[in-house]
Design a protein around this motif. Structure first.
Motif, PDB file in Angstrom:
ATOM      1  N   UNK A   3       2.821  10.962  -7.004  1.00  0.00           N
ATOM      2  CA  UNK A   3       3.932  10.660  -6.696  1.00  0.00           C
ATOM      3  C   UNK A   3       4.877  11.357  -5.432  1.00  0.00           C
ATOM      4  N   UNK A   4       4.149  11.984  -4.828  1.00  0.00           N
ATOM      5  CA  UNK A   4       4.477  13.029  -3.723  1.00  0.00           C
ATOM      6  C   UNK A   4       5.200  12.203  -2.754  1.00  0.00           C
ATOM      7  N   UNK A   5       6.330  12.313  -2.106  1.00  0.00           N
ATOM      8  CA  UNK A   5       6.832  11.703  -1.017  1.00  0.00           C
ATOM      9  C   UNK A   5       5.829  11.484   0.246  1.00  0.00           C
ATOM     10  N   UNK A   6       5.970  10.403   0.907  1.00  0.00           N
ATOM     11  CA  UNK A   6       5.126  10.258   2.046  1.00  0.00           C
ATOM     12  C   UNK A   6       5.896  10.052   3.179  1.00  0.00           C
ATOM     13  N   UNK A   7       5.458  10.385   4.466  1.00  0.00           N
ATOM     14  CA  UNK A   7       5.999  10.367   5.782  1.00  0.00           C
ATOM     15  C   UNK A   7       5.093   9.443   6.597  1.00  0.00           C
ATOM     16  N   UNK A  59       0.865  -1.098   0.126  1.00  0.00           N
ATOM     17  CA  UNK A  59       0.103   0.077   0.071  1.00  0.00           C
ATOM     18  C   UNK A  59       0.799   1.280  -0.072  1.00  0.00           C
ATOM     19  N   UNK A  60       2.019   0.981   0.297  1.00  0.00           N
ATOM     20  CA  UNK A  60       3.141   2.194   0.149  1.00  0.00           C
ATOM     21  C   UNK A  60       3.713   2.459  -1.126  1.00  0.00           C
ATOM     22  N   UNK A  61       3.681   1.537  -2.021  1.00  0.00           N
ATOM     23  CA  UNK A  61       3.808   1.486  -3.355  1.00  0.00           C
ATOM     24  C   UNK A  61       3.451   2.581  -3.986  1.00  0.00           C
ATOM     25  N   UNK A  62       4.498   3.193  -5.080  1.00  0.00           N
ATOM     26  CA  UNK A  62       4.127   4.309  -5.919  1.00  0.00           C
ATOM     27  C   UNK A  62       4.830   5.548  -5.365  1.00  0.00           C
ATOM     28  N   UNK A  63       5.162   5.566  -4.277  1.00  0.00           N
ATOM     29  CA  UNK A  63       5.670   6.699  -3.684  1.00  0.00           C
ATOM     30  C   UNK A  63       7.138   6.392  -2.916  1.00  0.00           C
TER      31      UNK A  63
END
Length: 217
Positions: free
Chosen positions: A108-112, A68-72
């Motif tokens: 595509x924005x990075x996640x925290x 579920x974290x894929x793509x970023x």
């Protein structure tokens, strides 16, 4: 207590210094080396490594599972809401970094991702309120202790409950020692690097922008 604290500090130091070696043994065969751009804050591993399957409970009650974290690109930080210094300082730096990459497309924005290692006191609602006070886009999750231990191990991190002087009378009189580094996951959900303190929001933001733009090409 002193000996336990010293021992834990040594464990943290070993985890930080030998994280890549531990990851190699834990994950098995590695993916091919990736030509990452030059980075300032992020120490990129020569090879990104898949994480074992995991399932965490997010602040909204839904499950955050493998994939579920894929793509970023995702920055993962372990902590707890009763943390007096390291956690709020780190989340504040990350919030400043998030503000600097807000112009990137949401797709595509990075996640925290903030993961609480104190499930006894940190309910999903509490960790959501805590994390979102720093930045509304921060993901917050937790799980039971065995699940958290496995997740931390997959990142090369550790944590430990440290009872306070009044713990026998008050079960809530304790703190949590935990690794202070930030795990860097690539858009395939693999552990690709680490960010070690001291944290600099500008350097983190510049690195995550460069990595995101390279992946998007």
């Amino acid at each position: 207590m002193f000996n336990k604290k010293i021992g834990f500090i040594l464990v943290l130091a070993l985890a930080a210094g030998l994280g890549l070696l531990a990851a190699q043994k834990y994950f098995g065969p590695a993916a091919p080396a990736t030509p990452w751009p030059a980075t300032q804050a992020v120490t990129m591993f020569p090879q990104a490594r898949p994480l074992p399957p995991f399932s965490l409970r997010q602040s909204d009650g839904t499950q955050l599972a493998s994939g579920e974290l894929n793509g970023h690109w995702t920055l993962v930080f372990l902590g707890f809401t009763f943390c007096p210094d390291v956690c709020p300082t780190t989340l504040a730096e990350l919030a400043q970094a998030q503000a600097q990459w807000k112009d990137l497309p949401d797709s595509i924005r990075p996640r925290v991702l903030f993961v609480s290692v104190d499930p006894e006191r940190d309910t999903p609602t509490r960790i959501g309120e805590y994390a979102h006070a720093f930045h509304a886009d921060t993901l917050a999750a937790t799980a039971d202790v065995p699940t958290l231990e496995n997740f931390a191990k997959s990142l090369g991190f550790v944590f430990m409950k440290v009872p306070g002087k009044g713990y026998d009378e008050n079960p809530n009189d304790y703190s949590m020692d935990h690794s202070s580094a930030i795990g860097v996951l690539d858009p395939q959900g693999r552990l690709a690097g680490l960010i070690r303190p001291p944290f600099q929001s500008r350097a983190i933001a510049a690195d995550m922008r460069a990595l995101t733009e390279t992946s998007a090409k």
